[in-house]
Design an enzyme around this catalytic site. Structure first.
Site, short mmCIF file in Angstrom:
data_model
loop_
_atom_site.label_atom_id
_atom_site.label_comp_id
_atom_site.label_asym_id
_atom_site.label_seq_id
_atom_site.Cartn_x
_atom_site.Cartn_y
_atom_site.Cartn_z
N LYS A 1 0.77 -1.37 0.09
CA LYS A 1 -0.04 -0.03 -0.07
C LYS A 1 1.07 1.09 -0.01
O LYS A 1 0.68 2.36 -0.81
CB LYS A 1 -0.94 0.03 1.03
CG LYS A 1 -2.07 -1.05 1.30
CD LYS A 1 -2.72 -1.61 2.30
CE LYS A 1 -3.66 -2.76 2.00
NZ LYS A 1 -3.95 -3.42 3.18
N GLN B 1 -4.82 -2.53 9.33
CA GLN B 1 -4.37 -4.04 8.80
C GLN B 1 -5.26 -4.78 9.56
O GLN B 1 -4.53 -4.86 10.69
CB GLN B 1 -2.97 -3.75 8.36
CG GLN B 1 -2.79 -5.35 7.98
CD GLN B 1 -3.36 -5.35 6.44
OE1 GLN B 1 -3.19 -4.07 5.65
NE2 GLN B 1 -3.72 -6.33 5.73
N ASP C 1 -11.36 1.77 3.61
CA ASP C 1 -11.66 0.35 3.29
C ASP C 1 -13.24 -0.10 3.16
O ASP C 1 -13.68 -1.18 2.57
CB ASP C 1 -11.21 -0.37 4.65
CG ASP C 1 -9.96 -1.45 4.14
OD1 ASP C 1 -9.72 -1.62 3.09
OD2 ASP C 1 -9.34 -1.96 5.38
#
Ligand code: NAP
Length: 292
Positions: free
Chosen positions: A54, A98, A121
Site C-alpha cells: 500500500k 490492517q 476500506d
C-alpha cells in the site's frame, strides 16, 4: 475455445493512470495531496507485505503515505487514541487498519472508531449501510475492484444471473449487494451460496457470471460452470506449487467465455481501489464533487 483472460493487472494500471492525472490536477489546482495512513499492530509477516504494498502504491501515485507500525502488545485504548489522532489529522484522508488485529483488541470497536469519511476500506457500518441502500459511499476495495473488472471488460450485468460463492463481510456480501443495485454495473439477479447451500452446482451452473470467494482451491470445477459463463476467481491460496485461486483454472478456462487468472486477476484491483477511495476522500474533505 479457451476463455479470454480478464487481466486485473492491466485494468488496475489503466485506473492508476487515471488517478495519476486526477492527483496531479488536485495538486495543481487546490494544492491537495491525498494522504493514506496504515496502522499495523504487531509483526505478522503477511500483513507487513500488504502494508508495504500500500505504501509503494502511494509512492507510485505521488500520494502522501504514512505508516503507524505499533507493537503487538499495544492496548485497545492506545490504539483507539491513535485512531482519534488520525481522524483529526488534515494530512490524512484515508485510514487503513490492517487486519487481523491481535486477539486482545476488539477489531469491530477499532474499525467503528474510524471517521466514516476516512474509512477508505469501506468497512464502517455507516458506509456498509449506505452501500446497501445505494447511496454514494466508500465501497469495500475487493468487491469494488470486481465491479470495475466487469464494467471495464464490457461484461453485461443488467439482467444477468450472478452466483456468488462465499458470504464474507469483505467479499461475498458486499459484491452481492453491489450487483443488485439498480444502476450501471448492477441490476443483476444474484444468488449467494455458502457452506449451508444444498447442491451448490445446481446454482453455479445457472450463472452467467460466477464469482467465487470461498478460500479453498478447486471449489469450482468445470462441471459446475455453464458454457460461456464469465468466471471471477477471488481466491488466493498459497500452495507449495504456487499461488492458486478457488477455481480449477485449467479446466474451467476451456468452458468459460472469460475468466480472471490468479495471480493477476482480482488481486491487483484491491489496492488500486483503495487508492481510488483515498483520492475521493481527499476531494470530499476539500468540498470537491466526488464520484463514489
Ligand atoms: P472467508 O471469510 O473465509 O469466507 C469464505 C466464504 O466461503 C464463507 O462464506 C464460506 O461459507 C464460503 N465457503 C467456503 N467453502 C465453501 C464451499 N465449499 N462451498 C460454498 N461456500 C463455501 O473468506 P474471504 O475473506 O471472503 O476470502 C475468500 C477468498 O478470497 C480467500 O482465498 C481470500 O484470500 C481471497 N481474497 C482475496 C482478495 C484479493 O484482493 N484478491 C481479497 C479478499 C479475499 P460459510 O459462511 O458458510 O462458512
Amino acid at each position: 475455445m479457451a476463455a479470454t483472460l480478464i487481466k486485473g493487472s492491466e485494468i488496475s494500471k489503466q485506473i492508476k493512470e487515471e488517478l495519476k492525472k486526477e492527483i496531479a490536477l488536485l495538486k495543481e489546482k487546490y494544492n491537495i495531496v491525498p494522504g493514506l495512513t496504515t496502522v499495523l499492530v504487531g509483526q505478522d509477516e503477511a500483513s507487513k507485505v500488504y502494508v508495504g504494498a500500500k505504501e509503494k502504491a502511494c509512492k507510485e501515485l505521488v500520494m502522501y503515505s504514512e505508516r503507524n507500525d505499533i507493537p503487538a502488545d499495544t492496548t485497545e485504548a492506545d490504539l483507539l487514541a491513535l485512531i482519534d489522532r488520525l481522524n483529526n489529522d488534515n494530512k490524512i484522508h484515508g485510514i487503513l487498519v490492517q487486519l487481523p488485529l491481535p486477539k486482545h483488541i476488539n477489531a469491530a470497536k477499532v474499525l467503528y472508531a474510524i471517521d466514516p469519511n476516512k474509512d477508505v476500506d469501506g468497512f464502517h457500518p455507516v458506509n456498509v449501510g449506505k452501500m446497501i441502500i445505494g447511496e454514494p459511499c466508500f465501497l469495500p476495495c475487493t468487491p469494488h475492484g470486481i465491479l470495475e473488472l466487469l464494467i471495464r471488460s464490457g461484461v453485461e450485468t443488467n439482467g444477468a444471473e450472478v452466483v456468488v460463492v462465499g458470504r464474507s463481510n469483505i467479499v461475498g456480501k458486499p459484491i452481492a449487494n453491489m450487483l443488485i443495485q439498480k444502476r450501471k454495473g448492477g441490476n443483476a439477479t444474484v444468488t449467494v451460496c455458502h457452506t449451508g447451500t444444498k447442491d451448490i452446482a445446481s446454482h453455479t451452473r445457472r450463472a452467467d457470471i460466477l464469482i467465487v470467494a470461498a478460500g479453498k482451491p478447486k471449489t469450482i470445477t468445470a462441471d459446475m460452470v455453464k458454457e460461456g459463463a464469465v468466471v471471477i476467481d477471488v481466491g488466493v491460496n498459497r500452495l507449495e506449487t504456487g499461488l492458486v485461486g478457488d477455481v480449477d483454472f485449467e479446466t474451467v478456462k476451456e468452458k468459460a467465455k472469460a475468466i480472471t487468472p490468479v495471480p493477476g486477476g482480482v488481486g491487483p484491483m484491491t489496492i488500486t481501489m483503495l487508492m481510488y477511495n483515498t483520492v475521493q476522500a481527499a476531494k470530499m474533505a476539500a468540498g470537491i464533487k466526488v464520484e463514489l
